[in-house]
Design an enzyme around this catalytic site. Structure first.
Site, PDB file in Angstrom:
ATOM      1  N   SER A  75     -11.525 -26.123  12.501  1.00  0.00           N
ATOM      2  CA  SER A  75     -12.963 -26.427  12.590  1.00  0.00           C
ATOM      3  C   SER A  75     -13.313 -27.621  11.719  1.00  0.00           C
ATOM      4  O   SER A  75     -14.127 -28.463  12.103  1.00  0.00           O
ATOM      5  CB  SER A  75     -13.783 -25.209  12.168  1.00  0.00           C
ATOM      6  OG  SER A  75     -13.607 -24.155  13.070  1.00  0.00           O
ATOM      7  N   HIS A 131      -9.482 -20.727  18.280  1.00  0.00           N
ATOM      8  CA  HIS A 131     -10.106 -19.419  18.045  1.00  0.00           C
ATOM      9  C   HIS A 131     -10.180 -18.620  19.351  1.00  0.00           C
ATOM     10  O   HIS A 131      -9.877 -17.426  19.381  1.00  0.00           O
ATOM     11  CB  HIS A 131     -11.541 -19.581  17.516  1.00  0.00           C
ATOM     12  CG  HIS A 131     -11.649 -20.123  16.143  1.00  0.00           C
ATOM     13  ND1 HIS A 131     -12.473 -21.190  15.850  1.00  0.00           N
ATOM     14  CD2 HIS A 131     -11.086 -19.758  14.975  1.00  0.00           C
ATOM     15  CE1 HIS A 131     -12.401 -21.448  14.560  1.00  0.00           C
ATOM     16  NE2 HIS A 131     -11.553 -20.597  14.004  1.00  0.00           N
ATOM     17  N   ARG A 154      -1.759 -20.835  12.013  1.00  0.00           N
ATOM     18  CA  ARG A 154      -1.478 -22.114  12.662  1.00  0.00           C
ATOM     19  C   ARG A 154      -0.177 -22.716  12.154  1.00  0.00           C
ATOM     20  O   ARG A 154       0.578 -23.290  12.903  1.00  0.00           O
ATOM     21  CB  ARG A 154      -2.607 -23.110  12.396  1.00  0.00           C
ATOM     22  CG  ARG A 154      -3.897 -22.774  13.083  1.00  0.00           C
ATOM     23  CD  ARG A 154      -4.944 -23.722  12.652  1.00  0.00           C
ATOM     24  NE  ARG A 154      -5.132 -23.564  11.209  1.00  0.00           N
ATOM     25  CZ  ARG A 154      -6.228 -23.838  10.554  1.00  0.00           C
ATOM     26  NH1 ARG A 154      -7.248 -24.338  11.178  1.00  0.00           N
ATOM     27  NH2 ARG A 154      -6.323 -23.647   9.265  1.00  0.00           N
TER      28      ARG A 154
END
Length: 181
Positions: free
Chosen positions: A135, A20, A97
């Site tokens: 995450s 991030h 990603r």
């Protein structure tokens, strides 16, 4: 005089990862002012509350702000397009990603363009060293006692360790995040 370019980088940031932060640094170069929108998103069952996540992101971007980079952090619990318009943003920044991210992000960008064609969506590919970080995986690895130092800042790793210890003291199973047997 040209109009100030405002961009929004939305996410749940539960927690904010090095991936991030990489996108934040790169996005800040593309706009005059970057607003990091921390989504409430209770449906995802976040580990940290919205105010906690906002504080974590603020701590992470403080060095950028100290360097004079125009970045701010705001919580939101509305439709992303409404948040972007309320911020007077002309661009929404999204990180990609892997190919698996693309289909979802492509659909969202199309829906957002239908809602407001004046706001563009810009995709930034994750740097190769961050492509695999999520995450969800960071929380899972941390919950099970694994080393997350390569995925998050020391501040975030410390906050995660504190939260997992707190959950353990409260009888929450560290492996599942749910109540123990």
């Amino acid at each position: 005089m040209s109009e100030r370019r405002i961009g929004v980088y939305p996410g749940t940031f539960d927690p904010i990862t090095n991936g991030h932060f990489d996108i934040i640094q790169r996005a800040a170069k593309l706009v005059d002012h970057l607003i990091i929108g921390v989504a409430s998103n209770a449906g995802k069952g976040p580990l940290f509350s919205t105010p906690e996540r906002v504080a974590l992101v603020q701590d992470e971007v403080a060095p950028l702000i100290a360097k004079g980079i125009s970045v701010e952090v705001r919580p939101f619990d509305t439709l992303l397009m409404n948040f972007a318009v309320g911020c007077q943003a002309k661009v929404i920044i999204r990180g990609l990603r892997a190919v698996s991210d693309f289909e979802y992000e492509f659909q969202m960008a199309g829906m957002n363009a239908r809602l407001n064609p004046q706001v563009e969506t810009v995709f930034l590919m994750a740097s190769d060293r961050h492509q695999f970080i999520s995450s969800r995986f960071v929380k899972e690895i941390g919950r099970l006692g694994g080393d997350i130092a390569h995925f998050v800042s020391p501040r975030v790793a410390h906050r995660l360790a504190e939260r997992f210890a707190q959950d353990s003291r409260q009888g929450i199973d560290p492996a599942t995040g749910g109540a123990g047997e």
